[in-house]
Scaffold this motif. Structure first.
Motif, short mmCIF file in Angstrom:
data_model
loop_
_atom_site.label_atom_id
_atom_site.label_comp_id
_atom_site.label_asym_id
_atom_site.label_seq_id
_atom_site.Cartn_x
_atom_site.Cartn_y
_atom_site.Cartn_z
N UNK A 14 0.86 -1.23 0.04
CA UNK A 14 -0.03 -0.07 0.13
C UNK A 14 1.03 1.14 0.06
N UNK A 15 1.76 1.30 1.02
CA UNK A 15 2.76 2.42 0.98
C UNK A 15 3.53 2.61 -0.48
N UNK A 16 3.74 1.65 -0.92
CA UNK A 16 4.60 1.63 -1.97
C UNK A 16 3.90 1.89 -3.30
N UNK A 18 1.42 4.09 -3.33
CA UNK A 18 1.27 5.60 -2.99
C UNK A 18 2.48 6.28 -3.54
N UNK A 19 3.70 5.78 -3.08
CA UNK A 19 4.82 6.30 -3.80
C UNK A 19 5.20 6.18 -4.97
N UNK A 20 4.97 5.10 -5.57
CA UNK A 20 5.12 4.95 -7.20
C UNK A 20 4.11 5.62 -7.98
N UNK A 21 2.86 5.80 -7.50
CA UNK A 21 1.98 6.65 -8.18
C UNK A 21 2.38 8.08 -8.16
N UNK A 22 2.73 8.75 -6.86
CA UNK A 22 3.20 10.03 -6.78
C UNK A 22 4.67 10.16 -7.29
N UNK A 26 11.05 5.00 -11.08
CA UNK A 26 12.44 5.29 -11.17
C UNK A 26 13.00 6.37 -9.76
N UNK A 27 11.91 6.85 -9.32
CA UNK A 27 12.26 8.02 -8.28
C UNK A 27 12.07 7.59 -6.77
N UNK A 28 11.67 6.14 -6.71
CA UNK A 28 11.32 5.60 -5.44
C UNK A 28 12.56 4.63 -5.04
N UNK A 29 13.08 4.66 -4.07
CA UNK A 29 13.90 3.75 -3.38
C UNK A 29 13.35 3.01 -2.23
N UNK A 30 13.87 1.66 -2.27
CA UNK A 30 13.56 1.06 -0.95
C UNK A 30 14.11 1.73 0.42
N UNK A 54 8.74 -5.45 -6.03
CA UNK A 54 7.84 -4.90 -5.28
C UNK A 54 6.83 -4.09 -6.07
N UNK A 55 7.31 -3.66 -7.29
CA UNK A 55 6.61 -2.66 -8.21
C UNK A 55 5.72 -3.85 -8.84
N UNK A 56 6.15 -4.90 -9.22
CA UNK A 56 5.29 -5.90 -9.80
C UNK A 56 4.14 -6.38 -8.88
#
Length: 204
Positions: A14-16, A18-22, A26-30, A54-56
């Motif tokens: 869920x947190x990922x 939201x981060x990927x969507x925002x 490429x801009x999101x890191x673990x 995680x993205x998948x």
């Protein structure tokens, strides 16, 4: 214990999402996700092998379903070329399948088409735009639009296809409530179809 693990896994997803969507893949890191979740990076790696995995997981079965649908649409287009299909409605029916692609799994489709650059799942929007351009060009050709002006017909097909896909991507970006989402998608396709018909009438 298993319930706790599943809850944490869902929380990470869920947190990922939201981060990927925002910010996009490429801009999101673990590291950033771990900090937001207030857990260690290793805890995330207990559930996912890395950011791609995680993205998948955030997209789920939608990636495979989208690819399967698009492959089927591409096959119909290719078969029409082989059969030298002369029915413009055949191609119009292919375009109608775009609606089913965009009407379901809104968050996942948004991630797949708008936020996947830099990931192994990137390229869906480009592939979809290319197919739409080819289908649009076929409709123009079968209706004898822009006779004797193949470059103009090709330019129109590419511009119209890009505009349609960009519009669809914009709609799914907004994540409207279901009723508004579906109505807006229907209207978008209707505008595309009516515009195409008007162009054919004006340039045949």
């Amino acid at each position: 214990m298993r319930q706790h693990n599943e809850q944490l896994r869902e929380q990470i997803i869920n947190v990922a999402q939201a981060a990927f969507s925002a910010r996009g893949f490429a801009a999101v890191s673990i590291r950033e996700l771990a900090a937001e979740l207030q857990i260690s990076k290793g805890n995330i790696y207990n559930y996912f092998t890395g950011k791609e995995d995680l993205f998948a997981a955030c997209i789920g079965d939608t990636a495979a379903a989208f690819s399967t649908t698009l492959t089927a649409m591409e096959a119909k287009y290719t078969q029409a070329q082989v059969d030298q299909t002369t029915d413009p409605d055949y191609f119009s029916n292919i375009e109608q399948e775009l609606l089913t692609v965009f009407k379901h799994n809104g968050v996942a489709i948004d991630l797949l088409l708008n936020c996947s650059n830099g990931s192994a799942l990137a390229g869906g929007a480009v592939r979809l735009a290319l197919l739409t351009k080819r289908v649009t060009a076929a409709i123009l050709r079968l209706n004898n639009a822009y006779p004797g002006q193949p470059k103009l017909a090709a330019a129109f097909a590419e511009t119209f296809a890009s505009s349609l896909i960009n519009s669809l991507q914009t709609i799914i970006r907004h994540q409207y409530p279901t009723a508004i989402h579906e109505t807006t998608l229907d209207t978008c396709i209707t505008l595309f179809s009516n515009g195409l018909k008007q162009t054919i009438r004006s340039n045949s």
